[in-house]
Design a protein around this motif. Structure first.
Motif, short mmCIF file in Angstrom:
data_model
loop_
_atom_site.label_atom_id
_atom_site.label_comp_id
_atom_site.label_asym_id
_atom_site.label_seq_id
_atom_site.Cartn_x
_atom_site.Cartn_y
_atom_site.Cartn_z
N CYS A 96 0.81 -1.23 0.00
CA CYS A 96 0.00 0.00 0.00
C CYS A 96 0.84 1.27 0.00
N CYS A 150 -2.11 -4.80 5.31
CA CYS A 150 -1.95 -5.59 4.07
C CYS A 150 -1.77 -7.07 4.40
N ALA A 158 -5.77 -3.27 -1.84
CA ALA A 158 -5.56 -2.13 -0.94
C ALA A 158 -5.30 -0.86 -1.74
N HIS A 170 -7.48 -1.14 6.25
CA HIS A 170 -8.06 -1.19 4.91
C HIS A 170 -9.52 -1.64 4.98
#
Length: 494
Positions: A311, A371, A399, A408
């Motif tokens: 991300c 993540c 993401a 997220h």
């Protein structure tokens, strides 16, 4: 000589009927069992939440608390999900006693002594707990928490009702939550309070004795004779040797268990989850968090300018409040694979692995906890998948709209779609680890022979190759070239 032929089942690709009729599934339970399918039909739903404990017990299992059988325990939630869940109920007194023991006995002592004292603490807990961990139905386990909440400050928060005590204050009914008798629960706590307090005092006394070294117990590495002569282990070794590296009977139990669990009901609602409230940490708050993580190797080794490989958020941006209101930030590792390009390796790997994708390299990459949570969610949503179930690019796309200082927000059906779209990628990752283990196994055979006999590498090679061919660890053709290639592969930086 007695010869038998064993077919290794592929539970992941089998139908429900095929799984339920397989001998390894007899006496077990899961989403494929006839009883579970009958329950789904009976309650008029296709949404199922069936946990591991339910799957690992017999269809005729009976709760030791409420005495209900599984068809009486299963219940339909307000959201139309069939809930089939058993829980391991344990004594929270043991948790508190463990904290008391370890805090007193494992402070400011050498590492080798810490291990000795921890073993003593673990042994002491068996004398402190009021009851052993017990598998009970989810309703009985929930009744313990509900009773303590109802009694409030009148009961110690570390107290747990035992399974037999729970049985004495519930009114069980088929396919519904228990109705607790609060007056009976208070009576049971009043009776057990003195024993609870005495056991806490005993924990404090034991802590003093363990700290003084009065319960140190020597333990060497040797723990007894090798149990490798058990029939089951010998038969498994025969099957493993006959199957070779690519037909090794590994993971059968895990595959059956993964095929048995179901989390589809939990996440079947396609509605997107809303983001939780957040706050931006001050510079002082982040600095304090950064200092507390100085001994965490992923965090320390990542440097001040690190960013998540998926991300792209910085250390500061991945810092967010936990559910308990504390600042948290984690840097975690995932595997990233690269395709094999060496023609010889591709040819030899294709001999075993007839799929279009073959990996030749693996490197560890660092990502943020949010993540990494995508992979954890994927394994929950699709229990049969492995850790390496999707590439980093897929995580990056999931993401794609990361927010600083927030977790997220991802549609769970989209995670399932991505997992299913990367089936071949996951199979390639799984074969990569099988190949690496195979190469390391060949190298270990040579190293052990050299060390144990004093032979040179070349002499050990000449002796080993016929043995490895006979054991089906090398093919019967070009075996010398295969051996040298696998030795080279074992030295390769994966």
């Amino acid at each position: 000589m007695t010869e038998i032929t064993i077919s290794i089942p592929d539970f992941g690709s089998m139908t429900d009927d095929e799984v339920s009729s397989h001998p390894l599934a007899w006496g077990r339970d899961g989403k494929w069992s006839r009883q579970t399918r009958w329950l789904l039909s009976h309650f008029g739903t296709h949404r199922l939440e069936l946990n591991e404990a339910w799957a690992m017990t017999s269809p005729v299992w009976q709760c030791p608390c409420c005495q209900r059988y599984k068809p009486e325990i299963a219940k339909l939630t307000d959201q139309g999900v069939l809930h089939c869940q058993l829980d391991h109920h344990h004594d929270h007194l043991g948790d508190l006693a463990g904290e008391i023991l370890r805090a007193a006995t494992c402070h400011d002592i050498p590492d080798e002594l810490v291990r000795v004292r921890k073993r003593a603490c673990n042994a002491a807990l068996l004398l402190i707990e009021r009851f052993a961990e017990t598998l009970i139905c989810n309703d009985c386990n929930a009744a313990d928490a509900a009773m303590k909440a109802a009694l409030g400050h009148r009961v110690d928060r570390h107290f747990s009702f035992s399974p037999l005590e729970i049985a004495n204050f519930i009114l069980p009914k088929p396919n519904s939550s228990h109705e607790p008798d609060n007056a009976r629960g208070l009576e049971i706590w009043t009776h057990a309070q003195a024993q609870f307090s005495e056991r806490l005092k005993f924990a404090e006394q034991l802590a003093k004795r363990i700290t003084a070294g009065l319960h140190d117990r020597e333990r060497l590495n040797y723990t007894g004779l090798d149990s490798g002569y058990d029939d089951a282990k010998l038969l498994f070794k025969l099957a493993a040797d006959q199957g070779g590296p690519r037909n090794h009977p590994r993971g059968i139990g895990d595959a059956l268990l993964a095929r048995s669990r179901s989390t589809a009901g939990r996440f079947s609602n396609p509605k997107k989850l809303s983001a939780a409230p957040f706050r931006i940490p001050t510079a002082e708050e982040f600095q304090l968090l950064d200092q507390t993580k100085a001994n965490s190797s992923p965090w320390r080794n990542s440097g001040a300018n690190w960013s998540c490989a998926a991300c792209s958020r910085s250390k500061f941006e991945i810092t967010r409040l936990s559910k308990k209101g504390k600042w948290m930030a984690l840097i975690m590792e995932l595997n990233d694979f690269e395709e094999e390009t060496n023609p010889i390796s591709l040819q030899r790997r294709s001999f075993h692995y007839d799929l279009p994708l073959i990996f030749g390299q693996c490197k560890r990459i660092t990502v943020c906890q949010d993540c990494r949570q995508i992979v954890t969610d994927a394994k929950t949503l699709v229990p049969s998948v492995i850790e390496d179930c999707m590439p980093i690019d897929a995580i990056r796309k999931l993401a794609q709209d990361p927010k600083p200082h927030q977790g997220h927000v991802i549609d769970r059906p989209e995670i399932i779609r991505v997992v299913e779209a990367n089936t071949q990628w996951a199979k390639a990752a799984e074969d990569f680890w099988i190949h690496r283990d195979h190469a390391n196994d060949i190298a270990f055979h040579q190293l052990r022979l050299v060390r144990n006999t004093g032979l040179s590498d070349s002499a050990a090679r000449r002796q080993l190759i016929p043995e490895l061919v006979a054991a089906k660890k090398l093919p019967g053709f070009e075996s010398d070239e295969w051996f040298d290639w696998l030795i080279a592969e074992s030295k390769r930086s994966f």
